[in-house]
Design a protein around this motif. Structure first.
Motif, mmCIF file in Angstrom:
data_model
loop_
_atom_site.group_PDB
_atom_site.id
_atom_site.type_symbol
_atom_site.label_atom_id
_atom_site.label_comp_id
_atom_site.label_asym_id
_atom_site.label_seq_id
_atom_site.Cartn_x
_atom_site.Cartn_y
_atom_site.Cartn_z
ATOM 1 N N CYS A 12 0.632 -0.874 0.068
ATOM 2 C CA CYS A 12 0.145 0.097 0.164
ATOM 3 C C CYS A 12 0.547 1.310 -0.419
ATOM 4 C CB CYS A 12 -1.050 -0.196 1.188
ATOM 5 S SG CYS A 12 -1.536 1.461 1.516
ATOM 6 N N LYS A 22 -7.454 7.267 1.192
ATOM 7 C CA LYS A 22 -6.891 5.499 0.645
ATOM 8 C C LYS A 22 -5.920 5.894 -0.251
ATOM 9 C CE LYS A 22 -11.892 3.860 0.396
ATOM 10 N NZ LYS A 22 -12.663 2.813 -0.685
ATOM 11 N N GLN A 43 -7.556 0.610 -4.089
ATOM 12 C CA GLN A 43 -7.741 1.507 -3.243
ATOM 13 C C GLN A 43 -7.934 0.548 -1.719
ATOM 14 O OE1 GLN A 43 -8.633 4.949 -4.432
ATOM 15 N NE2 GLN A 43 -7.327 5.265 -5.445
ATOM 16 N N ILE A 44 -7.136 1.160 -0.363
ATOM 17 C CA ILE A 44 -8.093 0.599 0.198
ATOM 18 C C ILE A 44 -7.251 1.926 1.740
ATOM 19 C CG2 ILE A 44 -5.420 -0.550 1.247
ATOM 20 C CD1 ILE A 44 -7.149 -2.886 2.150
ATOM 21 N N GLU A 45 -7.981 2.008 2.742
ATOM 22 C CA GLU A 45 -7.921 3.237 3.576
ATOM 23 C C GLU A 45 -5.908 2.353 4.545
ATOM 24 O OE1 GLU A 45 -11.488 2.203 5.426
ATOM 25 O OE2 GLU A 45 -11.926 3.146 4.041
ATOM 26 N N SER A 56 -5.252 -6.995 2.972
ATOM 27 C CA SER A 56 -6.023 -6.488 4.292
ATOM 28 C C SER A 56 -6.601 -8.036 5.316
ATOM 29 C CB SER A 56 -7.780 -5.888 3.743
ATOM 30 O OG SER A 56 -8.443 -5.559 4.599
#
Length: 107
Positions: A12, A22, A43-45, A56
């Motif tokens: 990430c 994100k 996309q990810i936090e 995740s």
């Protein structure tokens, strides 16, 4: 015979956080000390990303979908690597990236 190295790491990129909070997920393909990055379109936090597991660890629908996409990308990268070896071509990270970006042109 020359020694070959090959690895795939997903990460990430926390330096490119969007306005929505994100961060994009990239795949780094390393072959013989060169390592281009491929954007996975996910996309990810950042607080939901586990770098050690390269995924995740949350169990909500979005996290599960992201993990499935990452697994698919890993399988496609490994398939591209194997196909280059079968074709007698040098499985460089750039050739793998080209096959990931444009599978028709990469053949």
């Amino acid at each position: 015979m020359e020694r070959r190295t090959f690895s795939v790491v997903f990460f990430c990129k926390k330096t490119k956080i969007t306005k929505k909070g994100k961060a994009p997920i990239y795949a780094r393909v390393t072959t013989n000390s060169t390592f281009p990055e491929i954007y996975t379109q996910c996309q990810i936090e950042p607080d939901r990303w586990n770098q050690k597991a390269e995924r995740s660890l949350f169990r909500d629908a979005v996290s599960i979908q992201i993990n499935d996409i990452i697994a698919s990308y890993r399988a496609n990268i490994l398939a591209a690597y194997d196909q280059l070896l079968k074709d007698g071509k040098e499985p460089s990270c750039f050739a793998i990236k080209q096959r990931m970006i444009d599978p028709i042109q990469g053949t």
